[in-house]
Design a protein around this motif. Sequence first.
Motif, mmCIF file in Angstrom:
data_model
loop_
_atom_site.group_PDB
_atom_site.id
_atom_site.type_symbol
_atom_site.label_atom_id
_atom_site.label_comp_id
_atom_site.label_asym_id
_atom_site.label_seq_id
_atom_site.Cartn_x
_atom_site.Cartn_y
_atom_site.Cartn_z
ATOM 1 N N LYS A 1 -6.124 11.169 7.263
ATOM 2 C CA LYS A 1 -5.685 11.104 5.876
ATOM 3 C C LYS A 1 -4.174 11.039 5.726
ATOM 4 N N ASP A 2 -3.430 11.231 6.845
ATOM 5 C CA ASP A 2 -1.974 11.135 6.759
ATOM 6 C C ASP A 2 -1.498 9.688 6.698
ATOM 7 N N VAL A 3 -2.359 8.727 7.037
ATOM 8 C CA VAL A 3 -1.981 7.314 7.047
ATOM 9 C C VAL A 3 -2.582 6.584 5.846
ATOM 10 N N ASP A 4 -3.872 6.690 5.691
ATOM 11 C CA ASP A 4 -4.578 6.068 4.584
ATOM 12 C C ASP A 4 -5.807 6.906 4.298
ATOM 13 N N ASN A 5 -6.552 6.542 3.320
ATOM 14 C CA ASN A 5 -7.809 7.229 3.036
ATOM 15 C C ASN A 5 -8.915 6.472 3.744
ATOM 16 N N PRO A 6 -9.416 6.992 4.863
ATOM 17 C CA PRO A 6 -10.411 6.229 5.641
ATOM 18 C C PRO A 6 -11.709 5.986 4.882
ATOM 19 N N ASN A 7 -11.935 6.746 3.841
ATOM 20 C CA ASN A 7 -13.166 6.570 3.066
ATOM 21 C C ASN A 7 -13.022 5.529 1.954
ATOM 22 N N ASP A 8 -11.802 5.087 1.713
ATOM 23 C CA ASP A 8 -11.570 4.058 0.698
ATOM 24 C C ASP A 8 -11.567 2.696 1.380
ATOM 25 N N LYS A 9 -12.705 2.035 1.359
ATOM 26 C CA LYS A 9 -12.857 0.771 2.088
ATOM 27 C C LYS A 9 -12.149 -0.397 1.403
ATOM 28 N N THR A 10 -11.715 -0.195 0.152
ATOM 29 C CA THR A 10 -11.049 -1.278 -0.570
ATOM 30 C C THR A 10 -9.536 -1.243 -0.399
ATOM 31 N N GLU A 11 -9.012 -0.155 0.176
ATOM 32 C CA GLU A 11 -7.562 0.006 0.330
ATOM 33 C C GLU A 11 -7.029 -1.014 1.330
ATOM 34 N N ARG B 1 -0.352 -4.705 14.201
ATOM 35 C CA ARG B 1 -0.736 -3.510 14.958
ATOM 36 C C ARG B 1 -2.023 -2.923 14.382
ATOM 37 N N THR B 2 -3.071 -2.941 15.221
ATOM 38 C CA THR B 2 -4.430 -2.646 14.782
ATOM 39 C C THR B 2 -5.136 -1.644 15.681
ATOM 40 N N VAL B 3 -4.734 -1.604 16.971
ATOM 41 C CA VAL B 3 -5.502 -0.894 17.985
ATOM 42 C C VAL B 3 -4.715 0.300 18.523
ATOM 43 N N PRO B 4 -5.204 1.517 18.292
ATOM 44 C CA PRO B 4 -4.557 2.708 18.844
ATOM 45 C C PRO B 4 -5.034 2.994 20.257
ATOM 46 N N ASN B 5 -4.571 4.091 20.816
ATOM 47 C CA ASN B 5 -5.120 4.599 22.069
ATOM 48 C C ASN B 5 -6.377 5.375 21.696
ATOM 49 N N GLY B 6 -7.469 4.698 21.648
ATOM 50 C CA GLY B 6 -8.723 5.179 21.094
ATOM 51 C C GLY B 6 -9.420 3.958 20.517
ATOM 52 N N ASP B 7 -10.399 4.142 19.663
ATOM 53 C CA ASP B 7 -11.097 2.987 19.082
ATOM 54 C C ASP B 7 -10.475 2.575 17.758
ATOM 55 N N GLU B 8 -10.307 1.256 17.611
ATOM 56 C CA GLU B 8 -9.845 0.695 16.350
ATOM 57 C C GLU B 8 -10.836 1.023 15.239
ATOM 58 N N ARG B 9 -10.328 1.146 14.028
ATOM 59 C CA ARG B 9 -11.188 1.429 12.876
ATOM 60 C C ARG B 9 -11.520 0.122 12.165
ATOM 61 N N ASP B 10 -12.758 0.009 11.733
ATOM 62 C CA ASP B 10 -13.224 -1.237 11.120
ATOM 63 C C ASP B 10 -12.359 -1.643 9.930
ATOM 64 N N LYS B 11 -11.958 -0.674 9.135
ATOM 65 C CA LYS B 11 -11.113 -0.952 7.967
ATOM 66 C C LYS B 11 -9.796 -1.604 8.397
ATOM 67 N N ASP B 12 -9.187 -1.082 9.466
ATOM 68 C CA ASP B 12 -7.928 -1.650 9.958
ATOM 69 C C ASP B 12 -8.126 -3.061 10.494
ATOM 70 N N VAL B 13 -9.228 -3.279 11.205
ATOM 71 C CA VAL B 13 -9.517 -4.609 11.754
ATOM 72 C C VAL B 13 -9.648 -5.623 10.621
ATOM 73 N N ALA B 14 -10.419 -5.270 9.598
ATOM 74 C CA ALA B 14 -10.631 -6.175 8.470
ATOM 75 C C ALA B 14 -9.313 -6.484 7.766
ATOM 76 N N ASN B 15 -8.500 -5.458 7.547
ATOM 77 C CA ASN B 15 -7.220 -5.670 6.871
ATOM 78 C C ASN B 15 -6.239 -6.457 7.725
ATOM 79 N N ALA B 16 -6.285 -6.238 9.041
ATOM 80 C CA ALA B 16 -5.414 -6.987 9.945
ATOM 81 C C ALA B 16 -5.756 -8.469 9.930
ATOM 82 N N ILE B 17 -7.043 -8.775 9.927
ATOM 83 C CA ILE B 17 -7.466 -10.179 9.860
ATOM 84 C C ILE B 17 -6.963 -10.816 8.576
ATOM 85 N N ARG B 18 -7.155 -10.147 7.464
ATOM 86 C CA ARG B 18 -6.744 -10.698 6.168
ATOM 87 C C ARG B 18 -5.221 -10.855 6.086
#
Length: 533
Positions: free
Chosen positions: A269-279, A327-344
């Motif tokens: 939650k310090d970066v974005d709201n992971p539950n807000d898929k429209t952000e 920048r989309t991929v952390p040391n861990g698994d990328e989040r679907d929301k970030d992937v979608a926004n990165a593509i757009r």
Amino acid sequence: MRKLFIALGFAFTLGFAQAQTAEVAKEKWYHVGIKQTGVYGVNTDQALQFLKEHKRKANTIIVGVLDSGVENFHEDLKANMWNNPKEIPGNGIDDDKNGYIDDVHGWSFLGTAKGINYNDDTTEITRVYKHLADKYNTFDSKKNQAAASQNPTEYAEFLRVQKEYLSEVGKAKYNQQVGQARLNAVEGGINKMVLEFGDTKLSKDILKNYQTLDSQVLEALWIFGELKEEQWVGKTMKEVANSYLGSARRAAKGDALTSHLNLNLVDRKDVDNPNDKTERFYGNNDSNGPESSHGTHVAGIIGAVRGNNIGSEGTVGGNNVKIMSVRTVPNGDERDKDVANAIRYAVDNGAKILNMSFGKTFSPDKELVWDAFKYASDKNVLIVKAAGNSNEDIDVDIHYPTNFRNGAPVSKSVLTVGASTKDPKALKARFSNYGKQSVDVFGPGQEIYATYPGVDQYRFLNGTSMASPAVAGVAALVWSHYPKLTAEDIRNILMETVNKNEQLKDISVSGGVVDSYKAVQKAEEIYKQRKLK
């Protein structure tokens, strides 16, 4: 007797490593052609010669690298980095009004607007397990039974995920103990060698002739048989120690337990709201980020400067490419929301090809990614993505992001790439995923030499993460010279012009390795058929 055994074992290991290196390690092998060398490279030079003969000039093409970040000031990349022409650097204003302030070389979805970045994140299975465990793991059998009866399908999924997650925890605990044992065994001896060797650059002869009666040092010498030559030849003992002991210390700390598998770090939650898929508008303009080794290597495979007599050269074959870092991929698994926004983001800012060298086995918001795939294809953008490195049939064991929804492709402009080697007798890399339906082509992905963070650094790395940009670069080579083709055309051309091999016939759609020379020949043929200029 014990000292003699260690010395003989050490010498034997070095000899074996030397023979292997002499046989396979070439900095430019992935550029060669099969007919000239017997090696399944992408045939860059012959393609460029064909284009020259046909007077085809290159148009600038933007390739989005959706990854961990790219070192934009690297000596072999900086001339080929994308610069946002409508953005004034450093003025704190969104000059082009695209919603992203000062996005000069790209954007990072892994940080705050105040410029605070993060690198470590959880795995997706951790996030899925946390979500389900909050419902079902109450340690109260009556409550569990009640919840299970209300939603038996989800409860069954919870049991499956719990089994896999706790297995990962067990493995991480084991690796932590191994890391600590390794550290205990070699740290003293390595530190003594650091003092003894000082600033001496190591070589095989130096180590072969090295003599000591210190048993602690002798017991640490085996690490040079474990390491690849490029990890120690030409380096000081201090550099070797920092790398080797640093890795052992990280393992001993149990980084996977404290970050990837830590249930308390699920909500970002310090970066974005992971539950807000429209952000969509979050992050910052640091497209390099705190740790850009993976993305920098990927970017170099695509677009390292050609003709500067340093480092490596990209498979795009020239300096007409511009690398956009998202920048989309952390040391861990990328989040679907970030992937979608990165593509757009990449699509909206002019990228024609996107390279995606990442993946995972769970994808709770896969619909977001599929919508972004469709968005890219509607905008005539080609997505090239890695098949994954777990040596699995991804027709059966799905690897996300996948281009298939209920067995049908979401987009006609997504190309999935497996990794091939320079050995024609063992063409599929042992680690590479495969699939008669899900893997389209293969590309060079073993011992690939390319740019690495440190301004003038380069490394050999392995993975479908390397195969994907090798193919993305070929796609950029073709499309930049034949710009009136579509993304679907480019995808089809690359698949139809592979160098086929029986070893790949039943584990991919095309059954072969990409060849840029054959690809430009096919593109030229299509231009003539369609009367394009």
